[in-house]
Design a protein around this motif. Structure first.
Motif: not given
Lengths: 398, 398
Positions: A64-90
């Protein structure tokens, strides 16, 4: 305008029919007693007593200090979706496509989305009784029909393939299960889950698997239904950052859904909630890092110790416990030896001893008046004290 | 399991019927052009370009550092409900009881809650055409019936009492208005709003007033319908911390509802979303302080300057503008002189000039093919450049 025009309240039937959570009454009574100076042992609420990890608080703040306080896509932050997929793997050795992961503001919203995407009015939904109370309400709100199947300690308070077959009828569109379950803390074995998924796929019926307490399991490895190969396309998984990840107040959950549902869920989400909270999504990105997961493993061990302490303390007092809970942070207790009115039992227990627990009524109807849920979301010392107080209380009731 | 059991997608009718936002297609095209190196002027999205205030970022961080990361009550933090009531008093001279304020995860959820609380299947809902697209979807998802009333520049693109009377029929349960409106930026005068509320109270019909863009008004004081005395008990107000307060990604809104609806909304909320995000609620507590409101007033002035710049730049190019928008950050533009396919117009404009705007189709059907929405969520220099590019584009089309 000199006088107020009269108006008669005009509430929808579906909203009027929603029952309040009985635990809310217990909670309000407990708070009133606390205000009056009494010590309360809180074992009524389904929320870890830990605050969220410092590292994730910092990660949210940095974003938030970097100004990342806007809407994300409805499906979620792409990086978070990717990291969750990776988490399922590991973590679970499960192959998950990031495109099939949708981030939601809490798992309640995920449940609402997938049920809205799949249910027409009049469609039938199979649920265990007891089960998480909101599930029933979501079905009601969609004008679908509930078919609850009573489950007891004989099936670990869980649905299985045999019960599905026995209770089968036309018009069923969705079956909902939870593993580990709220309120019972029991799990469904993977072989059983897969057999159910295959049986339901043959009938063209969806299987919603609530894995909200996934990760919080004891004496056994954490598992996801998604780790099973060749899983049919009827399986929808619901999950949350609230319980294992300890992020309740951040309000973040997710669903892993079959590909064909993703565009539908996206469009529904655009309308129903627009996007999940942005700071929470940056916090969640951090909670999936290895060092954070190590801290969460320590917390899991604390919950395991608490479960053991509570379970054995109760056995030591001579109470009969029909299942050893395998996960979540709940013990579902048959109190039929002491009462046939669990709600009154909980209320009297609270007033007399300051121990707050939840009546079975919140979770269904089957044997609900003779069951209570104990949440071990307080430390071992408190749990031991609570068991002593419960024992003393029961003696006074005889 | 060696082979995957086949499953045929089995999606609900109501979910299948949901239209995607056409702006999403424009946005995707714009992003693709950006990736390919083209400069894009974004005037398509309904989100302030400012990040949230530093003081609120800090307030959220202080709260989470203190461990305030647990669930709040479903109705919201008591301190925030109280502070909002106080804000209504100091900012709008409106008497609001804190008990009638409910905090929600975004105003979408507030809309969903109040419509679920009031609509039975088949009930009729009156909406202006054009209007915020999600409203129509919420009504559809509840199996209620939409009665859209076409509105043009002749009534400032707003509903009024006369239109309600002219279009009246049996079975109407709810009327929804927005002031200032998305996509038109126009407001409804308070005398008109009160007359509508009274007329509807006599008919025992609810009036939902969307004040999401409240505070962002120009050449006139900010007003709330709640400031009117003796308002009947059929008026429900929806609001948001996203627009005036600049907190989009924090996902926080609220409703002020008549007393009789509060217990119903609480119970619905317990089931549908449990609680709004906790860090966001602490951030919102801070945004209502006087120094933060001063910063927001400066931002409001920036939006006012942008509106003036855009409006006059367009007039200077000889375009006909039928209304001067009074609020929000939108200009709804009749492009019938240039196209009868606004969607194609928007797409061609984007491809040829890099200016991204939204086709009218997202907001309804009435004259939708000859209207577009311009969002002045970019700086004055960009707005002037955009108008030049639009002018040049239109010349090439002739």
């Amino acid at each position: 305008m000199t006088q107020k025009t009269p108006f008669t309240p005009n509430i929808s039937k579906v909203a009027s029919a929603i029952q309040p959570f009985h635990v809310m009454k217990i909670l309000a009574e407990a708070k009133a007693l606390e205000v009056a100076g009494q010590e309360i042992i809180h074992m009524e609420i389904g929320e870890p007593d830990f605050s969220s990890l410092q590292c994730i608080n910092q990660a949210a703040n940095q974003a938030v200090q970097k100004g990342l306080t806007h809407y994300t896509p409805t499906m979620g932050l792409p990086a978070l979706r990717k990291k969750l997929a990776h988490f399922y793997q590991s973590f679970y050795q499960a192959e998950v496509n990031p495109n099939q992961v949708m981030i939601t503001p809490g798992s309640s919203t995920a449940l609402q989305l997938v049920l809205t995407a799949t249910l027409n009015p009049g469609d039938k939904v199979i649920l265990a009784d007891p089960a998480y109370p909101c599930n029933r309400q979501f079905v009601n709100l969609l004008y679908a029909e509930l078919l609850t199947i009573p489950v007891s300690h004989e099936t670990q308070y869980q649905l299985n393939l045999e019960q599905l077959k026995k209770n089968w009828q036309d018009g069923i569109k969705v079956v909902m299960v939870a593993s580990p379950s709220n309120p019972t803390g029991t799990v469904i074995e993977q072989t059983e889950l897969v057999a159910m998924a295959e049986f339901l796929a043959e009938k063209n019926v969806y299987l919603i698997v609530d894995e909200i307490y996934q990760g919080l399991v004891y004496d056994r490895p954490a598992e996801s239904v998604l780790a099973n190969q060749n899983l049919p396309d009827n399986v929808i998984v619901i999950n949350s950052f609230s319980k294992f990840f300890g992020m309740t107040g951040w309000r973040l959950g997710w669903t892993v859904a079959p590909k064909h549902l993703i565009p539908i869920l996206d469009r529904l989400g655009q309308n129903l909630f627009l996007a999940a909270p942005t700071p929470s999504q940056y916090a969640a990105l951090r909670v999936l890092d290895d060092d954070a997961l190590c801290e969460l493993e320590q917390r899991r061990q604390i919950f395991e110790n608490r479960r053991n302490t509570l379970y054995h303390a109760m056995l030591n007092e001579g109470f009969t416990l029909k299942t050893l809970p395998q996960g979540a942070f709940y013990l579902y207790w048959d109190v039929s030896d002491f009462t046939d009115n669990a709600q009154q039992f909980c209320s009297a227990l609270l007033q007399n001893t300051g121990v707050a627990i939840t009546p079975g009524k919140d979770f269904g109807q089957f044997n609900a008046d003779t069951h209570v849920r104990l949440a071990y979301t307080t430390d071992e010392e408190n749990l031991q004290l609570a068991v002593k107080k419960i024992t003393a209380f029961i003696k006074t009731q005889r």
